[in-house]
Design a protein around this motif. Sequence first.
Motif, mmCIF file in Angstrom:
data_model
loop_
_atom_site.group_PDB
_atom_site.id
_atom_site.type_symbol
_atom_site.label_atom_id
_atom_site.label_comp_id
_atom_site.label_asym_id
_atom_site.label_seq_id
_atom_site.Cartn_x
_atom_site.Cartn_y
_atom_site.Cartn_z
ATOM 1 N N ARG A 282 65.535 69.042 34.860
ATOM 2 C CA ARG A 282 66.503 69.150 33.761
ATOM 3 C C ARG A 282 67.934 69.137 34.302
ATOM 4 O O ARG A 282 68.818 68.478 33.744
ATOM 5 C CB ARG A 282 66.246 70.425 32.962
ATOM 6 C CG ARG A 282 67.194 70.583 31.779
ATOM 7 C CD ARG A 282 66.933 71.880 31.035
ATOM 8 N NE ARG A 282 67.912 72.071 29.982
ATOM 9 C CZ ARG A 282 68.048 73.178 29.270
ATOM 10 N NH1 ARG A 282 67.248 74.207 29.515
ATOM 11 N NH2 ARG A 282 68.971 73.274 28.336
ATOM 12 N N CYS A 283 68.149 69.867 35.417
ATOM 13 C CA CYS A 283 69.486 69.871 36.015
ATOM 14 C C CYS A 283 69.876 68.471 36.483
ATOM 15 O O CYS A 283 71.019 68.033 36.288
ATOM 16 C CB CYS A 283 69.536 70.849 37.184
ATOM 17 S SG CYS A 283 69.468 72.583 36.693
ATOM 18 N N SER A 285 68.812 65.698 35.214
ATOM 19 C CA SER A 285 69.073 64.900 34.022
ATOM 20 C C SER A 285 70.468 65.183 33.481
ATOM 21 O O SER A 285 71.184 64.261 33.038
ATOM 22 C CB SER A 285 68.012 65.200 32.962
ATOM 23 O OG SER A 285 68.299 64.528 31.765
ATOM 24 N N ILE A 286 70.875 66.460 33.521
ATOM 25 C CA ILE A 286 72.217 66.809 33.047
ATOM 26 C C ILE A 286 73.274 66.165 33.929
ATOM 27 O O ILE A 286 74.280 65.624 33.440
ATOM 28 C CB ILE A 286 72.382 68.338 33.015
ATOM 29 C CG1 ILE A 286 71.474 68.939 31.938
ATOM 30 C CG2 ILE A 286 73.841 68.721 32.766
ATOM 31 C CD1 ILE A 286 71.439 70.457 31.942
ATOM 32 N N GLY A 289 73.526 62.578 33.107
ATOM 33 C CA GLY A 289 74.248 62.413 31.844
ATOM 34 C C GLY A 289 75.737 62.548 32.007
ATOM 35 O O GLY A 289 76.521 61.821 31.386
ATOM 36 N N ILE A 290 76.181 63.487 32.862
ATOM 37 C CA ILE A 290 77.618 63.645 33.108
ATOM 38 C C ILE A 290 78.185 62.384 33.735
ATOM 39 O O ILE A 290 79.250 61.897 33.351
ATOM 40 C CB ILE A 290 77.866 64.873 34.005
ATOM 41 C CG1 ILE A 290 77.521 66.158 33.263
ATOM 42 C CG2 ILE A 290 79.319 64.906 34.478
ATOM 43 C CD1 ILE A 290 77.601 67.407 34.123
ATOM 44 N N TRP A 318 66.946 67.811 20.743
ATOM 45 C CA TRP A 318 67.612 69.115 20.728
ATOM 46 C C TRP A 318 66.620 70.217 20.364
ATOM 47 O O TRP A 318 66.657 71.305 20.933
ATOM 48 C CB TRP A 318 68.765 69.081 19.727
ATOM 49 C CG TRP A 318 69.568 70.345 19.720
ATOM 50 C CD1 TRP A 318 70.541 70.717 20.595
ATOM 51 C CD2 TRP A 318 69.437 71.425 18.778
ATOM 52 N NE1 TRP A 318 71.044 71.955 20.263
ATOM 53 C CE2 TRP A 318 70.376 72.420 19.149
ATOM 54 C CE3 TRP A 318 68.633 71.650 17.665
ATOM 55 C CZ2 TRP A 318 70.533 73.600 18.455
ATOM 56 C CZ3 TRP A 318 68.779 72.837 16.971
ATOM 57 C CH2 TRP A 318 69.713 73.800 17.356
ATOM 58 N N GLN A 347 75.970 63.985 23.305
ATOM 59 C CA GLN A 347 76.393 65.287 23.777
ATOM 60 C C GLN A 347 77.367 65.949 22.808
ATOM 61 O O GLN A 347 77.370 67.179 22.645
ATOM 62 C CB GLN A 347 77.049 65.149 25.157
ATOM 63 C CG GLN A 347 77.349 66.471 25.831
ATOM 64 C CD GLN A 347 76.096 67.299 26.057
ATOM 65 O OE1 GLN A 347 75.089 66.802 26.552
ATOM 66 N NE2 GLN A 347 76.141 68.574 25.677
ATOM 67 N N ASN A 351 76.735 69.606 21.184
ATOM 68 C CA ASN A 351 77.654 70.736 21.283
ATOM 69 C C ASN A 351 77.793 71.466 19.938
ATOM 70 O O ASN A 351 77.845 72.698 19.890
ATOM 71 C CB ASN A 351 79.033 70.261 21.747
ATOM 72 C CG ASN A 351 79.067 69.967 23.223
ATOM 73 O OD1 ASN A 351 78.182 70.372 23.978
ATOM 74 N ND2 ASN A 351 80.085 69.244 23.671
#
Length: 453
Positions: A282-283, A285-286, A289-290, A318, A347, A351
Amino acid sequence: MTISRRGRGTAGNREARPQTSRGATTIFAQDTANKKNLLLLVQMRWVAVVGQVATIAIVYSWLDVDLPLPAMASVIAFLVGLNVLTLIRLRHTRDVGNVELFVELLLDVAALTVQLCLSGGASNPFVSLYLLQVIIGAVLLEDWSTWALLLVTSACFIGLTVVYRPLAILGQRGADDELFSLHTRGMFICFVLAASLLVFFVTRINRNLRARDLRLAELRQQSAEEHHIVRMGLLASGAAHELGTPLSTLSVIVNDWRRVPALAGDPEILHDLDEMKTQLNRCKSIVTGILLSSGEARGEGTVRTTVRAFIDELVADWRALRNPALLDYVNRFSPDEAIVSDLALKQVIFNVFDNALEASPAWVGVMVERQGGRLIITVNDRGPGFPADIVEHVGKPYRSTKGRPGSGLGLFLVVNVVRKLGGTVAAANAPSRGARVTLTFPLAALSQEAEHG
C-alpha cells in the motif's frame, strides 16, 4: 486529464505582453476594465447622439437658427455607425487597449469639431464639451495619450476660431442682443449636460477601476496559492523518490523472513508478515501515485472512462481502503459521458471523503448528479460541522479544526485542483447537523482529452 494543463486561458496573446505570471494577471485585469470603460464610451456616444438631435431640433425650430441639417445629420449617422461597429468588435474580442480607447475618443473629438464648425465655431457655447473629452481621457488613458488628446482638442479649438460657418438667425431676430441671449442659454445647457455626464461616467469609471483592483488582488492571491502548490508538489515528489528505496528494502526483508524455517512454522508470525507485506504494498502504491500526480509517468496515470464508471470505481476503492461504518452512496449521473481521469483527480475526491469520514465515522453520504454541462458531487457528514471562519475562507491553507501541524492543506489542495479544472468547491453546514462539501466540475474540461486524445 492532465491537471497541470488545465489552467484557464488569459486574455489573449500580445507581442509586448510580459511572460511572467504577475504580468499576465495584471494585463488580464486591465483589459477587462478597459472593455467596461469602452462600453461606457459607447453609452456616452448614444447620449451625445440623442442630445445632438434634440439640440438641433430645438435650435432650428424653436430659436429660428439656420443650420445645415444634411451635413449635421451625416455626423450623427457617423456616430451611430461607430457605435454599432464598436459593439460588434466587442463581441469578438476580449482585449481592449489604451490605443483603442484613445482612437475612440479622437473620433468623438472629430465629430464634435465638425458639428461646431457647422454651427458657429468657437462662439458656439457647446465648445466647452472639449473639456469633457479631456477629463474622460485623463481618467481612462495613459499619460502620453492624455497629453496628445489635450493637444488635439486645443488645436481644434484654435481652428474653430478661423474656420467655421457663422450662425444665422431666421426672420427679424438677428440683433446682437438676441445672439447674446442665445449664447447664454446655450452655455447653461452645456454646463448642465457636461456636469451631469461627468458625474455619471466618472463614478462608473471609478467603479470599474475598483473592480479591476479587486480582480487583480484575487488573481495575485491565486497565483501565490498555485506557487505554494508547486512547492508542495516538488517536496512530495522528492519524498516519494527517497521513500522508494527503503520500501523496496523492507519488502525484500519481509519476503526473506517468510522463508526462514523458524518463522514460517509460526502461523501468528506468518499472519503478521502477510499484514506487513500488505501495508508495504500500500505504501509503494501511494508513492507511485504521488509520482504520477506530480507529472512523472503521466501517460500511465491517465485512464479513459466514463463519469459513472469513474465515480463507481472510485467509491468502491475508497470503501475498500477506509472501510466506513455506513456509506450512503447514490449515483444519479445521467446520461453518461466519456472523460479522461488520472490519479490527481481521484486523490482530490478521496481527500473530501476522508475529511467527511474523520468528522463523522458513523455515516458518510455521497450524491452524484448532473446539472446541464456540470458534474456535481455532494459529500455529507453528520459531524460537528464547519466553524464560521472555515466556511468563509474555504480552501485557504492551514485553516483547520484538527489542531495538528500542517492541517488544512487537504481542502486547500482540493480547491486549487478543482479550480484548475474550471470547477468550484462549496462548503456549508447542514440545517440540522453535519457539513456538506459540493464539488462542481465542468464536463467540457473533464471530457476534453477524451474527445481530442
